[in-house]
Design an enzyme around this catalytic site. Structure first.
Site, short mmCIF file in Angstrom:
data_model
loop_
_atom_site.label_atom_id
_atom_site.label_comp_id
_atom_site.label_asym_id
_atom_site.label_seq_id
_atom_site.Cartn_x
_atom_site.Cartn_y
_atom_site.Cartn_z
N SER A 18 -21.37 1.94 12.02
CA SER A 18 -21.79 0.95 11.03
C SER A 18 -23.23 1.19 10.58
CB SER A 18 -21.67 -0.45 11.65
OG SER A 18 -22.25 -1.41 10.81
N LYS A 70 -12.44 -10.89 9.91
CA LYS A 70 -13.02 -11.94 9.08
C LYS A 70 -12.15 -13.19 9.00
CE LYS A 70 -15.74 -8.76 6.25
NZ LYS A 70 -16.07 -8.32 4.87
N GLY A 138 -8.98 -8.14 0.95
CA GLY A 138 -10.05 -9.06 1.32
C GLY A 138 -11.31 -8.87 0.51
N THR A 161 1.14 -4.05 -6.01
CA THR A 161 2.06 -5.17 -5.81
C THR A 161 1.60 -6.34 -6.66
OG1 THR A 161 2.37 -4.44 -3.53
CG2 THR A 161 3.17 -6.64 -4.09
#
Length: 297
Positions: A18, A70, A138, A161
């Site tokens: 990260s 999350k 998200g 979709t």
């Protein structure tokens, strides 16, 4: 008694290398917060709630949250703490804070980070006339909510979709939205002055954008307005195929690193009471880190 709240960090699973630690560690040095630490903490799904329950006792002032936690963190805090309006609207949390009494609050700053990144590159751009968002996951959710808040004239979601994209627009109460399938991306992009890729297409280790969409970026970007911004939330590599193509066509290109940096600003401020600066020096530090990892593009 709880330990002093000196620790913060980022949680996810699996947690790759990260960039959140170097961002916050840079700001800690600038603010002379030598007694504070920012850690990268891999937390498996089945250990998440136990970890959150120990936060204050383990000396944490809070944590950032990345995939896939999350929504689960939102669920936990809904029962064990308080949520700001944006986290409630998105039903996802990327910032957890703990006060001196051990009370937990969840916030979502992803959309804020996206908007501030756009403003950094083109200060007077917003509100935009027509935005096209590729993807309905998200990240798209946070960005669509931010575009709605900024009074975007027309919002188009392009997704493989259609039902998922339509459901997303309904959940976010976006009345000026429309959904197009992947095959209609050229039509969707016509005269738009913002195009955002919120998928992982083009990310290192993932399918290329042309492979995933079936159409070369040059084909669908050429229909954008001449004043358009093309944005990619991907930052590994920093210069994606989408952004390179946009620059060749004379369009403004905004990479995903700015969003990552700006979404971190409220975290640092709520934890430490100091609003950090987003500077060229910080960006240069992160670009150097990405280059060392072979992800500069």
């Amino acid at each position: 008694m709880n330990a002093p709240l000196r620790r913060v960090g980022v949680i996810g699973w699996p947690l790759e290398r990260s960039l959140s630690p170097p961002i916050h560690q840079h700001w800690m040095r600038k603010a002379n917060l030598r007694e504070k630490t920012y850690e990268a903490i891999p937390v498996p799904r089945d250990e998440l709630f136990a970890f959150l329950g120990r936060l204050a006792g383990d000396g944490f002032a809070g944590c950032n949250v990345t995939v896939p936690h999350k929504e689960a963190v939102f669920s936990y805090i809904e029962s064990h703490g308080t949520l700001d309006a944006n986290a409630e609207y998105l039903r996802a949390v990327n910032l957890v804070s703990i006060d001196g009494s051990g009370n937990m609050e969840g916030r979502n700053t992803d959309g804020y980070g996206f908007i501030e990144s756009l403003r950094e590159h083109v200060p007077n751009f917003l509100p935009c006339r027509k935005a096209v968002v590729l993807g309905a996951g998200g990240s798209a959710r946070a960005i669509l909510a931010a575009l709605r808040e900024c009074k975007t004239g027309s919002i188009i979601v392009v997704n493989r979709t259609r039902e998922r994209a339509e459901k997303l627009l309904r959940e976010l109460n976006i009345s000026n939205g429309e959904v197009f399938g992947i095959g209609d991306i050229r039509t969707a992009a016509e005269n738009a002055n913002l195009f955002v890729n919120t998928t992982n297409l083009g990310m290192a280790g993932s399918l290329g954008l042309e492979q995933g969409v079936g159409i070369a970026p040059a084909e669908f970007l050429k229909g954008l307005a001449r004043d358009a911004i093309v944005s990619d939330i991907v930052y590994t590599p920093l210069r994606t195929e989408l952004l390179r193509t946009a620059q060749k066509q004379g369009l403004a290109a905004v990479d995903g690193l700015g969003m990552l940096i700006h979404q971190a600003v409220p975290s640092f401020e709520v934890w430490f009471g100091v609003r950090p600066e987003v500077t060229p020096a910080l960006r240069a530090l992160l670009e150097k880190e990405l280059h060392a990892r072979g992800n500069s593009g």
